[in-house]
Scaffold this active site. Structure first.
Site, PDB file in Angstrom:
ATOM      1  N   ASP A  57       0.785  -1.250   0.000  1.00  0.00           N
ATOM      2  CA  ASP A  57       0.000   0.000   0.000  1.00  0.00           C
ATOM      3  C   ASP A  57       0.817   1.300   0.000  1.00  0.00           C
ATOM      4  O   ASP A  57       1.792   1.418   0.749  1.00  0.00           O
ATOM      5  CB  ASP A  57      -0.860   0.072   1.271  1.00  0.00           C
ATOM      6  N   GLU A 240     -10.381  -2.617   4.415  1.00  0.00           N
ATOM      7  CA  GLU A 240      -9.032  -2.135   4.733  1.00  0.00           C
ATOM      8  C   GLU A 240      -8.858  -0.746   4.128  1.00  0.00           C
ATOM      9  O   GLU A 240      -9.575  -0.360   3.204  1.00  0.00           O
ATOM     10  CB  GLU A 240      -7.972  -3.064   4.118  1.00  0.00           C
TER      11      GLU A 240
END
Ligand code: FRU
Length: 531
Positions: A57, A240
């Site tokens: 990420d 998430e």
């Protein structure tokens, strides 16, 4: 021979000394090394990739003093996921990136999972010094020992600050600032935003299958404001990496708030993806617009990107010109750790501008590549207007489809399906296009090279419904070694997908099946490299 120190040497020495005092960036490697390294097979040439090893990420996206910061989930010792660090890069133009040393290392409280960063302009944290505002980062500690011991009480939220333009960070001694409430297994990925109207910092957390909004005056003490989404959107996977931000509706003075909510798995074409919700925020609760209620959506989620490779995407804070800038991780947990690259694993998407429009189907986010990317354009080839039935070789002279941008306006007849097809001498093809009968775009990597590493990678072509009702379909496409990004109809429908051809693609064809198509306008650029 003069025994005086030549003045240029003196000036140079002074500059080096001053730079050292100001704690100038020390790149992790010289440009020369980076350039040699960045020519491996499948290495994107104008997308951000880590110099080596694992990335997932994007984290801590913040603009400060002329620099866009990009931190990212990184395991420096291997090309698969492992103990998470925040690695760091900066850019002045969102196109060229400079690698900086790792910003946050795991410690006794755990791995450093995803999170965000903001400029604390008014020094509400008290971390600032001499009138200089601190950068404040908020991230999740993931306690591996607790996990190994079988405890669900393993994730908590913490803060760190920087007083030297993000080069070095001090973790707050009072961490964690939001402890795990107890046995909440998935409790992570804080995304900070300033709610100026209420003079509060808000952080949004992904908590299992819902999002939570928390507020603080100073980043250190937090109270829970509300929960959101348990009964909305897609719940086939864990929620998430949320994002939460205000945005104006294009062409009006109306302001809405948006929650981007990453989810894994459950994406529209399988695996990881970003869904979103548009609504209002009163300082405590986020209420979705009626057009986002399950009935209005036929029970379906609204996706930011329909391709399989745009995950964990979030937006930059403190962008001075007010644009809402987004970047995602160009991979999917279904196969991210198996894709056939060795030196490094995975890339970021191109940076995009998000705009909110009120369309016939409700509020929708449009994504377009940032205009700074135009600096990469090199050779231009304009296509003559033409009627195409069958296959038309685009004959792009010196332009390599390996790094290419296309802008095509195409009007298909009612039953036509048109494809932009890249191919190489191995007979591999990547196909992306639009099917008028099905009213959907598609991306087909089933024959685009190696997919032996995962059954989920190329099961079938990915598809994306078209929203626009214009007669002309406008395709804006970027190809970079191992990826395709489609921004269709001005960013109304987006698809991002990666592929791994055995050798670079060298030919481009436009193929019309089931009816003819009119090419009204077409421009193709060869794109430069950033490394
Ligand atoms: C999303 C994610 C986050 C987590 C991070 C760990 O890809 O699972 O929820 O913070 O990756 O690397």
């Amino acid at each position: 021979m003069s025994n005086k120190i030549p003045s240029f040497l003196f000036v140079a020495t002074a500059i080096i000394f001053l730079a050292a005092c100001r704690n100038e960036p020390q790149s992790t490697q010289s440009t020369a090394t980076v350039t040699e390294q960045y020519r491996e097979q499948h290495r994107p040439q104008f997308h951000f990739t880590p110099p080596k090893n694992w990335m997932n990420d994007p984290n801590g996206l913040v603009f400060y003093e002329g620099e866009y910061h990009l931190f990212y989930q990184h395991y420096p010792d291997s090309n698969v996921w492992g103990p998470m660090h925040w690695a760091h890069a900066v850019s002045r133009d969102l196109v060229r990136w400079e690698h900086l040393p790792i910003a946050l290392y795991p410690d006794s409280l755990g791995y450093i999972f995803s999170g965000s960063a903001v400029v604390d302009w008014k020094n509400t944290s008290g971390f600032g010094e001499k009138g200089q505002p601190p950068l404040v980062a908020m991230f999740t500690y993931h306690d591996m020992e607790a996990e190994r011991a079988g405890s669900d009480t393993r994730e908590s939220q913490a803060i760190a600050y920087s007083l030297d333009r993000g080069r070095t960070w001090v973790k707050y001694e009072g961490n964690p600032v939001i402890p795990n409430p107890g046995k909440v297994r998935d409790f992570r990925d804080p995304k900070l935003v300033r709610d100026e109207a209420r003079k509060q910092w808000v952080t949004t957390l992904a908590v299992g299958q819902h999002a939570e909004l928390w507020a603080s005056p100073d980043f250190k003490t937090w109270k829970k404001l509300s929960e959101f989404g348990a009964d909305l959107g897609n719940h086939e996977g864990v929620w998430e990496c949320p994002d939460f931000f205000p945005i104006k509706v294009e062409g009006t003075g109306e302001q809405k708030w948006v929650i981007l909510q990453n989810l894994n798995p459950g994406g529209p074409n399988g695996g990881s993806a970003v869904q979103y919700f548009v609504g209002d925020f009163d300082g405590k609760n986020f209420t979705v617009d009626p057009s986002f209620l399950p009935d209005a959506q036929g029970g379906k989620a609204v996706w930011l990107d329909h391709g399989k490779d745009n995950y964990a995407g979030v937006t930059w804070s403190d962008v001075p010109d007010g644009r809402r800038l987004f970047i995602g991780w160009m991979s999917n947990w279904q196969y991210a750790q198996q894709v056939p690259t060795v030196a490094w694993r995975s890339a970021c998407t191109l940076p995009r501008v998000l705009t909110l429009r009120n369309t016939a189907v409700g509020y929708r986010l449009f994504s377009e590549p940032v205009e700074e990317l135009e600096a990469l354009r090199q050779q231009l080839k304009s296509l003559e207007p033409a009627t195409v039935k069958g296959a038309l070789d685009l004959n792009l002279d010196s332009i390599s489809p390996a790094q290419m941008e296309l802008l095509l306006d195409i009007e298909p007849s009612a039953a036509a399906r048109f494809t932009i097809e890249l191919s190489n001498s191995k007979g591999e093809t990547y196909r992306i296009g639009y099917d008028a009968k099905a009213n959907q775009f598609f991306s087909d990597r089933t024959k685009a090279g190696d997919h032996s590493f995962s059954r989920d990678f190329a099961k079938q072509p990915s598809v994306a419904p078209r929203i626009s009702t214009d007669k002309t379909v406008r395709l804006h496409l970027f190809f970079d070694a191992a990826s395709a990004e489609l921004f269709a109809d001005g960013g109304a429908t987006v698809m991002t997908e990666v592929f791994f051809p055995g050798e670079v693609f060298t030919r481009v064809k436009l193929v019309a099946e089931g009816g003819e198509v009119q090419v009204k306008e077409g421009r193709v650029w060869g794109l430069g490299r950033i490394w």
